[in-house]
Design an enzyme around this catalytic site. Structure first.
Site, PDB file in Angstrom:
ATOM      1  CB  CYS A 192     -17.584   4.509  25.510  1.00 31.92           C
ATOM      2  SG  CYS A 192     -16.512   5.960  25.640  1.00 31.92           S
TER       3      CYS A 192
ATOM      4  CG  HIS B  88     -16.542   2.286  29.763  1.00 29.24           C
ATOM      5  ND1 HIS B  88     -16.320   1.369  28.774  1.00 29.24           N
ATOM      6  CD2 HIS B  88     -16.199   3.489  29.240  1.00 29.24           C
ATOM      7  CE1 HIS B  88     -15.860   1.998  27.698  1.00 29.24           C
ATOM      8  NE2 HIS B  88     -15.795   3.284  27.944  1.00 29.24           N
TER       9      HIS B  88
ATOM     10  NE  ARG C 127      -9.609  10.370  27.723  1.00 26.88           N
ATOM     11  CZ  ARG C 127      -9.923   9.918  26.508  1.00 26.88           C
ATOM     12  NH1 ARG C 127      -9.443  10.511  25.438  1.00 26.88           N
ATOM     13  NH2 ARG C 127     -10.711   8.880  26.359  1.00 26.88           N
TER      14      ARG C 127
HETATM   15  N1  GLN Z   1     -12.130   7.257  21.730  1.00 28.77           N
HETATM   16  C1  GLN Z   1     -13.336   7.689  22.301  1.00 28.77           C
HETATM   17  C2  GLN Z   1     -13.232   8.956  23.133  1.00 28.77           C
HETATM   18  O1  GLN Z   1     -12.273   9.168  23.865  1.00 28.77           O
HETATM   19  C3  GLN Z   1     -13.968   6.538  23.082  1.00 28.77           C
HETATM   20  C4  GLN Z   1     -13.254   6.173  24.346  1.00 28.77           C
HETATM   21  C5  GLN Z   1     -13.926   5.034  25.089  1.00 28.77           C
HETATM   22  O2  GLN Z   1     -14.541   4.153  24.490  1.00 28.77           O
HETATM   23  N2  GLN Z   1     -13.767   5.000  26.399  1.00 28.77           N
HETATM   24  O3  GLN Z   1     -14.122   9.768  23.046  1.00 28.77           O
END
Ligand code: GLN
Length: 251
Positions: free
Chosen positions: A94, A194, A128
């Protein structure tokens, strides 16, 4: 035999159990009688990737990513890219994955320069992408699935210099548009998954360990990875697929 693992920025980039990836790698090596040393590399630390057989970098939020991007730009990124070019295996999740591309542009318009070891770029979207993910990949010999959890606003697009890790069966993956997830360049794997990822994807864990043994000891060394009883890991993997399918579709 011994494997030397380098955990990059563990204090800054560690979301949703990313550290569990290190634990899975250590256990699966030790169960085969292979010793493991894990070193942490933080902001300002000098990097010597010659003495590293396998590297890992986890995910994080924009603020932490920005600190890491600056640190990478002070020479560590170049050293990491050179080691990957020479075949060092690497897993990047990520936020860490985003920073190994060409750039990451946040929702606020900040553009963080990337290491550029993956030919890809990332720009924040308005929504998101959150939820369980199932990916189909052929990385680990034959077609298999990977399961994990994604939570990112970044949309990642691949150039021609790397290939996707796999295709999304459930979830969004790199950008929620092209059906692709992650990236592979030489022995470096980037992904949005993750989880922790590796405990319930033992084939990917062993693929990384195999590449690490080959880097250290040469061709044939991966034979030290004798088969393990992965019944519990497989049950966890199948349970994650069932849960993902019950709650989410391909985005
Ligand atoms: N900041 C990044 C995003 O939201 C990565 C987030 C994360 O590592 N979960 O795209």
């Amino acid at each position: 035999m011994e494997i030397r693992i380098c955990h990059l920025y563990p204090d800054l980039l560690n979301l949703y159990g990313d550290r569990g990836n290190i634990i899975a790698l250590v256990r699966r090596a030790e169960w085969r009688g292979i010793r493991v040393t894990v070193t942490s590399l933080g902001l300002g630390d000098a990097a010597d990737f010659e003495a590293v057989d396998l590297a890992f970098i986890g995910g994080g939020q924009d603020r932490e990513q920005s600190l890491v991007a600056e640190d990478f730009a002070r020479g560590k990124g170049e050293a990491l890219a050179a080691a990957v070019e020479e075949g060092m295996p690497l897993l990047a999740v990520c936020g860490g994955y985003q920073l190994l591309g060409l750039y990451y542009r946040t929702a606020g318009g900040e553009e963080m320069p990337g290491v550029g070891l993956f030919d890809l770029w990332t720009e924040a979207g308005s929504r998101r992408l959150i939820g369980n993910v199932v990916v189909e990949t052929d990385l680990c010999g034959g077609r298999c699935t990977l399961v994990g959890f994604e939570n990112h606003s970044g949309r990642t697009f691949l150039g021609s210099g790397c290939r996707p890790l796999g295709r999304v069966l459930v979830g969004a993956g790199n950008n929620g548009e092209d059906g692709l997830e992650g990236a592979v360049y030489r022995n470096a794997v980037g992904t949005y998954l993750h989880g922790s990822l590796l405990p319930k994807n033992p084939r990917l864990a062993d693929w990384l360990l195999a590449r690490a043994l080959e880097r250290r000891y040469g061709p044939g060394a991966a034979a030290a990875l004798t088969p393990l009883d992965d019944a519990v890991e497989e049950r966890a993997h199948l349970a994650a697929i069932r849960r993902a399918r019950a709650t989410r579709r391909r985005v």
